[in-house]
Design a protein around this motif. Structure first.
Motif, PDB file in Angstrom:
ATOM      1  N   MET A   1      -9.731   2.996  -2.622  1.00  0.00           N
ATOM      2  CA  MET A   1      -9.417   3.631  -1.362  1.00  0.00           C
ATOM      3  C   MET A   1      -8.417   4.770  -1.598  1.00  0.00           C
ATOM      4  N   LYS A   3      -5.340   7.174  -0.725  1.00  0.00           N
ATOM      5  CA  LYS A   3      -4.112   7.135   0.060  1.00  0.00           C
ATOM      6  C   LYS A   3      -3.981   8.413   0.875  1.00  0.00           C
ATOM      7  N   GLU A 103      -2.014   3.661   1.769  1.00  0.00           N
ATOM      8  CA  GLU A 103      -3.386   3.319   2.151  1.00  0.00           C
ATOM      9  C   GLU A 103      -3.493   3.454   3.676  1.00  0.00           C
TER      10      GLU A 103
END
Length: 127
Positions: A1, A3, A103
């Motif tokens: 994922m 940031k 995140e």
């Protein structure tokens, strides 16, 4: 994922930029508000909280203006956290800008953590 960048600004009224700089860039200053203890080895900062430890490298600095760190776990990425100081030309207030990355599902927690940390900084500064 991936940031996302989190950018926060805190007005520190009449705090001297030079005094603030000491709290942002030295082990003794950082240990007053950011972590329980800080050790410095060259450009490597070792931050301690209770019994845990995290290391970061100072990757950018302009004396009395900004300091940028990269956590070891973010090595090889574009992620960093940074403290930047400036004086507002109109109000003459000292302003601290904090840039961090989080995140997407942790942005609110990151903002809350920084708000708490900066309150600790203000108390240490007597602001």
């Amino acid at each position: 994922m991936t940031k996302e960048k989190v950018h926060l600004e805190y007005i520190l009224n009449t705090v001297s930029p030079n005094v603030l700089w000491t709290y942002l860039s030295t082990p003794s200053g950082l240990s007053e508000w950011f972590s329980d203890d800080v050790k410095l080895n060259g450009k490597r900062y070792i931050f301690q909280w209770d019994k845990s430890e995290q290391e970061a490298e100072q990757i950018g600095i302009r004396l009395n203006h900004f300091i940028r760190f990269r956590w070891d776990e973010d090595k090889g990425t574009k992620y960093y956290f940074e403290f930047k100081i400036y004086v507002d030309e109109i109000t003459q207030d000292t302003v601290l800008e904090v840039t961090d990355f989080a995140e997407p599902d942790e942005i609110e927690d990151t903002i809350s953590l920084w708000n708490t940390q900066i309150e600790n900084l203000k108390r240490s500064l007597g602001a």
